[in-house]
Design a protein around this motif. Structure first.
Motif, PDB file in Angstrom:
ATOM      1  N   ARG A  90       0.849  -1.205   0.000  1.00  0.00           N
ATOM      2  CA  ARG A  90       0.000   0.000   0.000  1.00  0.00           C
ATOM      3  C   ARG A  90       0.878   1.246   0.000  1.00  0.00           C
ATOM      4  O   ARG A  90       1.238   1.770   1.045  1.00  0.00           O
ATOM      5  CB  ARG A  90      -0.935  -0.004   1.199  1.00  0.00           C
ATOM      6  N   GLU A  91       1.205   1.661  -1.213  1.00  0.00           N
ATOM      7  CA  GLU A  91       1.945   2.893  -1.413  1.00  0.00           C
ATOM      8  C   GLU A  91       1.291   3.618  -2.583  1.00  0.00           C
ATOM      9  O   GLU A  91       0.331   3.107  -3.164  1.00  0.00           O
ATOM     10  CB  GLU A  91       3.431   2.611  -1.669  1.00  0.00           C
ATOM     11  N   GLU A  92       1.794   4.781  -2.905  1.00  0.00           N
ATOM     12  CA  GLU A  92       1.189   5.556  -3.980  1.00  0.00           C
ATOM     13  C   GLU A  92       1.054   4.689  -5.234  1.00  0.00           C
ATOM     14  O   GLU A  92       2.004   4.057  -5.662  1.00  0.00           O
ATOM     15  CB  GLU A  92       2.037   6.789  -4.294  1.00  0.00           C
ATOM     16  N   GLY A  93      -0.131   4.651  -5.784  1.00  0.00           N
ATOM     17  CA  GLY A  93      -0.411   3.859  -6.963  1.00  0.00           C
ATOM     18  C   GLY A  93      -1.086   2.528  -6.669  1.00  0.00           C
ATOM     19  O   GLY A  93      -1.551   1.859  -7.590  1.00  0.00           O
ATOM     20  N   ARG A 148      10.340 -10.803  -5.059  1.00  0.00           N
ATOM     21  CA  ARG A 148      10.855 -11.333  -3.794  1.00  0.00           C
ATOM     22  C   ARG A 148      11.835 -10.339  -3.172  1.00  0.00           C
ATOM     23  O   ARG A 148      11.924 -10.232  -1.951  1.00  0.00           O
ATOM     24  CB  ARG A 148      11.543 -12.685  -4.034  1.00  0.00           C
ATOM     25  N   ALA A 149      12.561  -9.592  -3.995  1.00  0.00           N
ATOM     26  CA  ALA A 149      13.555  -8.638  -3.492  1.00  0.00           C
ATOM     27  C   ALA A 149      12.924  -7.348  -2.975  1.00  0.00           C
ATOM     28  O   ALA A 149      13.396  -6.783  -1.984  1.00  0.00           O
ATOM     29  CB  ALA A 149      14.568  -8.309  -4.596  1.00  0.00           C
ATOM     30  N   ALA A 150      11.871  -6.872  -3.622  1.00  0.00           N
ATOM     31  CA  ALA A 150      11.304  -5.561  -3.283  1.00  0.00           C
ATOM     32  C   ALA A 150      10.816  -5.450  -1.837  1.00  0.00           C
ATOM     33  O   ALA A 150      11.182  -4.494  -1.141  1.00  0.00           O
ATOM     34  CB  ALA A 150      10.188  -5.200  -4.259  1.00  0.00           C
ATOM     35  N   PRO A 151      10.003  -6.377  -1.331  1.00  0.00           N
ATOM     36  CA  PRO A 151       9.560  -6.246   0.063  1.00  0.00           C
ATOM     37  C   PRO A 151      10.720  -6.332   1.063  1.00  0.00           C
ATOM     38  O   PRO A 151      10.721  -5.645   2.086  1.00  0.00           O
ATOM     39  CB  PRO A 151       8.589  -7.409   0.252  1.00  0.00           C
ATOM     40  N   THR A 152      11.714  -7.153   0.750  1.00  0.00           N
ATOM     41  CA  THR A 152      12.874  -7.269   1.631  1.00  0.00           C
ATOM     42  C   THR A 152      13.631  -5.945   1.687  1.00  0.00           C
ATOM     43  O   THR A 152      14.077  -5.511   2.752  1.00  0.00           O
ATOM     44  CB  THR A 152      13.791  -8.409   1.150  1.00  0.00           C
ATOM     45  N   LYS A 153      13.757  -5.297   0.551  1.00  0.00           N
ATOM     46  CA  LYS A 153      14.401  -3.980   0.522  1.00  0.00           C
ATOM     47  C   LYS A 153      13.578  -2.974   1.330  1.00  0.00           C
ATOM     48  O   LYS A 153      14.123  -2.163   2.075  1.00  0.00           O
ATOM     49  CB  LYS A 153      14.563  -3.498  -0.919  1.00  0.00           C
ATOM     50  N   MET A 154      12.263  -3.037   1.192  1.00  0.00           N
ATOM     51  CA  MET A 154      11.395  -2.129   1.946  1.00  0.00           C
ATOM     52  C   MET A 154      11.504  -2.384   3.450  1.00  0.00           C
ATOM     53  O   MET A 154      11.399  -1.450   4.238  1.00  0.00           O
ATOM     54  CB  MET A 154       9.950  -2.259   1.473  1.00  0.00           C
ATOM     55  N   LEU A 155      11.733  -3.626   3.816  1.00  0.00           N
ATOM     56  CA  LEU A 155      11.957  -3.960   5.227  1.00  0.00           C
ATOM     57  C   LEU A 155      13.243  -3.295   5.715  1.00  0.00           C
ATOM     58  O   LEU A 155      13.257  -2.670   6.782  1.00  0.00           O
ATOM     59  CB  LEU A 155      12.032  -5.479   5.406  1.00  0.00           C
ATOM     60  N   MET A 201      14.565  -0.697   4.661  1.00  0.00           N
ATOM     61  CA  MET A 201      14.368   0.751   4.671  1.00  0.00           C
ATOM     62  C   MET A 201      13.330   1.181   5.707  1.00  0.00           C
ATOM     63  O   MET A 201      12.942   2.342   5.748  1.00  0.00           O
ATOM     64  CB  MET A 201      13.938   1.222   3.273  1.00  0.00           C
ATOM     65  N   ASP A 202      12.845   0.233   6.514  1.00  0.00           N
ATOM     66  CA  ASP A 202      11.815   0.472   7.525  1.00  0.00           C
ATOM     67  C   ASP A 202      10.501   0.979   6.938  1.00  0.00           C
ATOM     68  O   ASP A 202       9.756   1.710   7.588  1.00  0.00           O
ATOM     69  CB  ASP A 202      12.321   1.457   8.597  1.00  0.00           C
ATOM     70  N   ARG A 203      10.196   0.546   5.713  1.00  0.00           N
ATOM     71  CA  ARG A 203       8.918   0.889   5.094  1.00  0.00           C
ATOM     72  C   ARG A 203       7.885  -0.211   5.294  1.00  0.00           C
ATOM     73  O   ARG A 203       6.693   0.021   5.103  1.00  0.00           O
ATOM     74  CB  ARG A 203       9.118   1.166   3.605  1.00  0.00           C
ATOM     75  N   LEU A 204       8.361  -1.421   5.642  1.00  0.00           N
ATOM     76  CA  LEU A 204       7.479  -2.546   5.940  1.00  0.00           C
ATOM     77  C   LEU A 204       7.995  -3.255   7.189  1.00  0.00           C
ATOM     78  O   LEU A 204       9.192  -3.205   7.485  1.00  0.00           O
ATOM     79  CB  LEU A 204       7.463  -3.563   4.782  1.00  0.00           C
ATOM     80  N   THR A 205       7.086  -3.941   7.865  1.00  0.00           N
ATOM     81  CA  THR A 205       7.478  -4.749   9.011  1.00  0.00           C
ATOM     82  C   THR A 205       7.739  -6.181   8.535  1.00  0.00           C
ATOM     83  O   THR A 205       7.331  -6.567   7.427  1.00  0.00           O
ATOM     84  CB  THR A 205       6.366  -4.782  10.075  1.00  0.00           C
ATOM     85  N   ARG A 206       8.363  -6.985   9.390  1.00  0.00           N
ATOM     86  CA  ARG A 206       8.594  -8.400   9.059  1.00  0.00           C
ATOM     87  C   ARG A 206       7.264  -9.115   8.810  1.00  0.00           C
ATOM     88  O   ARG A 206       7.154  -9.938   7.913  1.00  0.00           O
ATOM     89  CB  ARG A 206       9.369  -9.094  10.171  1.00  0.00           C
TER      90      ARG A 206
END
Length: 142
Positions: free
Chosen positions: A16-19, A44-51, A53-58
């Motif tokens: 849930r981000e812009e777009g 598979r890489a994108a959510p891990t990167k967001m984690l 960057m503290d944009r997603l939780t585990r």
């Protein structure tokens, strides 16, 4: 309609981000979601990167992975071949695209059917969108 998503759009089905709403609505109108097979590794890489960057939780990453893995088997996955990769190289040079972006564009234009009235493309990458428009492919309606 077949909706081809590059990874910048595909990830927005799950994050849930812009777009997100735009891609979600488009996916609900589509008869089929199509992606290039490279999107699996990118997704598979994108959510891990967001984690990182503290944009997603585990917990969010685990949930996204679970839903994505379930959806992957229902997705039309474009398999690369020599012709597509050569087209991607031409597109990368001509439109100054990153390698994977040119692969997405080649998959869309060669495999699914350039000029098909049923194909729509979604991306949040400016350069890829400009190249998509230049080759005459259609975007999903907003």
């Amino acid at each position: 309609m077949i909706l081809y998503l590059d990874t910048s759009a595909y990830v927005r089905l799950y994050v849930r981000e812009e777009g997100h709403e735009f891609v979600w609505q488009a996916s609900q109108k589509a008869q089929q979601i199509a992606v290039h097979r490279i999107a699996y590794a990118e997704m598979r890489a994108a959510p891990t990167k967001m984690l990182r960057m503290d944009r997603l939780t585990r917990r969010e990453v685990a949930s996204i992975k679970k839903v994505f893995e379930s959806d992957w088997d229902k997705t039309l996955r474009i398999v690369p071949d020599e012709r597509m990769m050569r087209r991607a190289g031409d597109l990368a040079e001509h439109y100054n695209l990153r390698g994977y972006d040119s692969v997405h564009l080649a998959a869309e234009s060669l495999i699914i059917g350039h000029g098909s009235g049923f194909l729509r493309f979604a991306s949040f990458d400016y350069a890829l969108n400009a190249a998509t428009s230049a080759v005459g492919l259609k975007f999903v309606d907003g």
